[in-house]
Write a protein that holds these residues in place. Structure first.
Motif, PDB file in Angstrom:
ATOM      1  N   MET A   1       0.833  -1.196   0.000  1.00  0.00           N
ATOM      2  CA  MET A   1       0.000   0.000   0.000  1.00  0.00           C
ATOM      3  C   MET A   1       0.872   1.252   0.000  1.00  0.00           C
ATOM      4  O   MET A   1       1.880   1.324   0.697  1.00  0.00           O
ATOM      5  N   LYS A   2       0.466   2.233  -0.790  1.00  0.00           N
ATOM      6  CA  LYS A   2       1.222   3.470  -0.858  1.00  0.00           C
ATOM      7  C   LYS A   2       1.192   4.198   0.475  1.00  0.00           C
ATOM      8  O   LYS A   2       0.250   4.088   1.241  1.00  0.00           O
ATOM      9  N   GLU A   3       2.217   4.975   0.720  1.00  0.00           N
ATOM     10  CA  GLU A   3       2.312   5.682   1.990  1.00  0.00           C
ATOM     11  C   GLU A   3       1.571   7.014   1.955  1.00  0.00           C
ATOM     12  O   GLU A   3       2.182   8.086   2.019  1.00  0.00           O
ATOM     13  N   TYR A   4       0.263   6.937   1.816  1.00  0.00           N
ATOM     14  CA  TYR A   4      -0.567   8.120   1.924  1.00  0.00           C
ATOM     15  C   TYR A   4      -0.697   8.499   3.404  1.00  0.00           C
ATOM     16  O   TYR A   4      -0.438   7.676   4.288  1.00  0.00           O
ATOM     17  N   PRO A   5      -1.146   9.715   3.695  1.00  0.00           N
ATOM     18  CA  PRO A   5      -1.379  10.069   5.091  1.00  0.00           C
ATOM     19  C   PRO A   5      -2.700   9.484   5.586  1.00  0.00           C
ATOM     20  O   PRO A   5      -3.533   9.014   4.798  1.00  0.00           O
ATOM     21  N   VAL A   6      -2.867   9.511   6.897  1.00  0.00           N
ATOM     22  CA  VAL A   6      -4.180   9.301   7.485  1.00  0.00           C
ATOM     23  C   VAL A   6      -4.908  10.640   7.336  1.00  0.00           C
ATOM     24  O   VAL A   6      -4.403  11.675   7.760  1.00  0.00           O
ATOM     25  N   ILE A   7      -6.071  10.631   6.706  1.00  0.00           N
ATOM     26  CA  ILE A   7      -6.788  11.875   6.418  1.00  0.00           C
ATOM     27  C   ILE A   7      -8.028  11.964   7.300  1.00  0.00           C
ATOM     28  O   ILE A   7      -8.891  11.086   7.259  1.00  0.00           O
ATOM     29  N   THR A   8      -8.087  12.996   8.134  1.00  0.00           N
ATOM     30  CA  THR A   8      -9.263  13.214   8.960  1.00  0.00           C
ATOM     31  C   THR A   8     -10.098  14.329   8.344  1.00  0.00           C
ATOM     32  O   THR A   8      -9.556  15.338   7.902  1.00  0.00           O
ATOM     33  N   ILE A   9     -11.409  14.117   8.303  1.00  0.00           N
ATOM     34  CA  ILE A   9     -12.306  15.108   7.721  1.00  0.00           C
ATOM     35  C   ILE A   9     -13.319  15.559   8.766  1.00  0.00           C
ATOM     36  O   ILE A   9     -14.161  14.764   9.222  1.00  0.00           O
ATOM     37  N   SER A  10     -13.220  16.816   9.159  1.00  0.00           N
ATOM     38  CA  SER A  10     -14.239  17.449   9.991  1.00  0.00           C
ATOM     39  C   SER A  10     -15.101  18.275   9.056  1.00  0.00           C
ATOM     40  O   SER A  10     -14.640  18.721   8.003  1.00  0.00           O
ATOM     41  N   ARG A  11     -16.362  18.490   9.423  1.00  0.00           N
ATOM     42  CA  ARG A  11     -17.232  19.155   8.458  1.00  0.00           C
ATOM     43  C   ARG A  11     -18.440  19.809   9.108  1.00  0.00           C
ATOM     44  O   ARG A  11     -18.967  19.317  10.098  1.00  0.00           O
ATOM     45  N   GLN A  12     -18.868  20.915   8.509  1.00  0.00           N
ATOM     46  CA  GLN A  12     -20.155  21.480   8.849  1.00  0.00           C
ATOM     47  C   GLN A  12     -21.226  20.577   8.258  1.00  0.00           C
ATOM     48  O   GLN A  12     -21.031  19.972   7.189  1.00  0.00           O
ATOM     49  N   TYR A  13     -22.347  20.491   8.932  1.00  0.00           N
ATOM     50  CA  TYR A  13     -23.428  19.645   8.435  1.00  0.00           C
ATOM     51  C   TYR A  13     -23.918  20.166   7.084  1.00  0.00           C
ATOM     52  O   TYR A  13     -24.201  21.351   6.927  1.00  0.00           O
ATOM     53  N   GLY A  14     -23.989  19.260   6.120  1.00  0.00           N
ATOM     54  CA  GLY A  14     -24.456  19.630   4.805  1.00  0.00           C
ATOM     55  C   GLY A  14     -23.375  20.042   3.830  1.00  0.00           C
ATOM     56  O   GLY A  14     -23.664  20.365   2.677  1.00  0.00           O
ATOM     57  N   SER A  15     -22.118  20.033   4.274  1.00  0.00           N
ATOM     58  CA  SER A  15     -21.025  20.470   3.403  1.00  0.00           C
ATOM     59  C   SER A  15     -20.456  19.345   2.545  1.00  0.00           C
ATOM     60  O   SER A  15     -19.568  19.567   1.723  1.00  0.00           O
ATOM     61  N   GLY A  16     -20.952  18.127   2.739  1.00  0.00           N
ATOM     62  CA  GLY A  16     -20.523  17.011   1.889  1.00  0.00           C
ATOM     63  C   GLY A  16     -19.384  16.194   2.438  1.00  0.00           C
ATOM     64  O   GLY A  16     -18.679  15.531   1.672  1.00  0.00           O
ATOM     65  N   GLY A  17     -19.201  16.179   3.747  1.00  0.00           N
ATOM     66  CA  GLY A  17     -18.072  15.467   4.341  1.00  0.00           C
ATOM     67  C   GLY A  17     -18.042  13.983   4.050  1.00  0.00           C
ATOM     68  O   GLY A  17     -16.999  13.424   3.708  1.00  0.00           O
ATOM     69  N   ARG A  18     -19.184  13.345   4.179  1.00  0.00           N
ATOM     70  CA  ARG A  18     -19.214  11.904   3.932  1.00  0.00           C
ATOM     71  C   ARG A  18     -19.003  11.572   2.466  1.00  0.00           C
ATOM     72  O   ARG A  18     -18.301  10.621   2.135  1.00  0.00           O
ATOM     73  N   GLU A  19     -19.627  12.361   1.587  1.00  0.00           N
ATOM     74  CA  GLU A  19     -19.421  12.120   0.155  1.00  0.00           C
ATOM     75  C   GLU A  19     -17.952  12.250  -0.209  1.00  0.00           C
ATOM     76  O   GLU A  19     -17.380  11.403  -0.898  1.00  0.00           O
ATOM     77  N   VAL A  20     -17.325  13.335   0.266  1.00  0.00           N
ATOM     78  CA  VAL A  20     -15.905  13.552  -0.013  1.00  0.00           C
ATOM     79  C   VAL A  20     -15.074  12.418   0.567  1.00  0.00           C
ATOM     80  O   VAL A  20     -14.179  11.874  -0.096  1.00  0.00           O
ATOM     81  N   GLY A  21     -15.361  12.046   1.804  1.00  0.00           N
ATOM     82  CA  GLY A  21     -14.587  10.995   2.459  1.00  0.00           C
ATOM     83  C   GLY A  21     -14.656   9.666   1.743  1.00  0.00           C
ATOM     84  O   GLY A  21     -13.643   8.998   1.520  1.00  0.00           O
ATOM     85  N   LYS A  22     -15.875   9.267   1.341  1.00  0.00           N
ATOM     86  CA  LYS A  22     -16.041   7.985   0.655  1.00  0.00           C
ATOM     87  C   LYS A  22     -15.364   7.980  -0.714  1.00  0.00           C
ATOM     88  O   LYS A  22     -14.684   7.021  -1.084  1.00  0.00           O
ATOM     89  N   LEU A  23     -15.559   9.068  -1.462  1.00  0.00           N
ATOM     90  CA  LEU A  23     -14.944   9.144  -2.790  1.00  0.00           C
ATOM     91  C   LEU A  23     -13.420   9.189  -2.690  1.00  0.00           C
ATOM     92  O   LEU A  23     -12.715   8.571  -3.496  1.00  0.00           O
ATOM     93  N   LEU A  24     -12.918   9.917  -1.708  1.00  0.00           N
ATOM     94  CA  LEU A  24     -11.475  10.036  -1.520  1.00  0.00           C
ATOM     95  C   LEU A  24     -10.856   8.691  -1.173  1.00  0.00           C
ATOM     96  O   LEU A  24      -9.835   8.285  -1.752  1.00  0.00           O
ATOM     97  N   ALA A  25     -11.472   7.984  -0.237  1.00  0.00           N
ATOM     98  CA  ALA A  25     -10.958   6.669   0.156  1.00  0.00           C
ATOM     99  C   ALA A  25     -10.979   5.692  -1.018  1.00  0.00           C
ATOM    100  O   ALA A  25     -10.038   4.919  -1.218  1.00  0.00           O
ATOM    101  N   LYS A  26     -12.056   5.754  -1.809  1.00  0.00           N
ATOM    102  CA  LYS A  26     -12.158   4.866  -2.976  1.00  0.00           C
ATOM    103  C   LYS A  26     -11.081   5.182  -4.000  1.00  0.00           C
ATOM    104  O   LYS A  26     -10.445   4.269  -4.550  1.00  0.00           O
ATOM    105  N   ARG A  27     -10.860   6.471  -4.260  1.00  0.00           N
ATOM    106  CA  ARG A  27      -9.846   6.880  -5.231  1.00  0.00           C
ATOM    107  C   ARG A  27      -8.451   6.453  -4.795  1.00  0.00           C
ATOM    108  O   ARG A  27      -7.631   6.020  -5.622  1.00  0.00           O
ATOM    109  N   LEU A  28      -8.159   6.583  -3.518  1.00  0.00           N
ATOM    110  CA  LEU A  28      -6.827   6.259  -3.012  1.00  0.00           C
ATOM    111  C   LEU A  28      -6.670   4.775  -2.692  1.00  0.00           C
ATOM    112  O   LEU A  28      -5.554   4.300  -2.484  1.00  0.00           O
ATOM    113  N   GLY A  29      -7.782   4.063  -2.638  1.00  0.00           N
ATOM    114  CA  GLY A  29      -7.725   2.643  -2.320  1.00  0.00           C
ATOM    115  C   GLY A  29      -7.364   2.370  -0.879  1.00  0.00           C
ATOM    116  O   GLY A  29      -6.652   1.407  -0.570  1.00  0.00           O
TER     117      GLY A  29
END
Length: 203
Positions: A1-29
């Motif tokens: 596995m590539k040495e990506y960072p551990v990425i933490t996402i904090s978010r205001q409600y409705g700003s798309g945190g979960r969508e971004v998080g899921k897509l980001l994790a999928k893209r990076l594997g």
């Protein structure tokens, strides 16, 4: 596995945190953790999953316990339940971070991992009206009352964060990067964070 960072996402409600998080994790594997942390914490502690479900929106009325001084040892079980939940959940966050790169949404993960040199902390925000539209379109909220739900949820997150970290939620000094998803857009936010992760690998 590539040495990506551990990425933490904090978010205001409705700003798309979960969508971004899921897509980001999928893209990076890499693994994605949100509600998955609830299952892990419940399994390890023996507590009901419901205790962890809304933990990042409910602060207890007890004293602030420093993560640097306490762990989930037997002594913690004399604490109020809210503090036990927070410390157990924090231990789970540290454990999954130790296993390698991943994306973690919410739950004060940025604070829990603030001493981890391989952690990239992100805060997502957007104007209230945009978040209302996004929540109605994507989260199934009714338009009537959506504004109150968003404001109430953010208030709870802010109180919880201050209670357990002693710091203000959503302040730029606390995070490595803040993104206005209404301006950048969800796909471009994912693209940008992927680029940061790829650059991180090359360090």
């Amino acid at each position: 596995m590539k040495e990506y960072p551990v990425i933490t996402i904090s978010r205001q409600y409705g700003s798309g945190g979960r969508e971004v998080g899921k897509l980001l994790a999928k893209r990076l594997g890499i693994p994605y953790y949100d509600n998955e942390l609830i299952t892990l914490a419940a399994q390890e502690s023996g507590f009901s999953p419901e205790l962890f479900a809304n933990a990042d929106q409910n602060a207890s009325n007890s004293l602030l316990f420093s993560l640097s001084l306490y762990g989930t040892t037997a002594g913690t079980y004399n604490m109020p339940i809210g503090d036990q939940v927070f410390l157990i959940q924090s231990d789970i966050i540290r454990k999954v971070a130790e296993q390698g790169p991943c994306v973690i949404v919410g739950r004060c993960a940025d604070y829990v991992l603030h001493e981890n040199p391989n952690c990239l902390s992100v805060f997502l925000r957007a104007p209230l009206e945009w978040r209302i539209e996004h929540a109605v379109s994507n989260y199934g909220l009714e338009r009537v009352g959506a504004k109150d739900i968003i404001n109430r949820t953010d208030k709870k997150r802010s109180v919880y964060y201050l209670h357990f970290t002693g710091e203000k939620w959503g302040v730029s000094d606390t995070y490595h990067i803040m993104v206005d998803t209404s301006r950048v857009g969800i796909p471009s936010t994912v693209d940008m964070l992927c680029g940061l992760a790829e650059s991180w690998e090359k360090k």
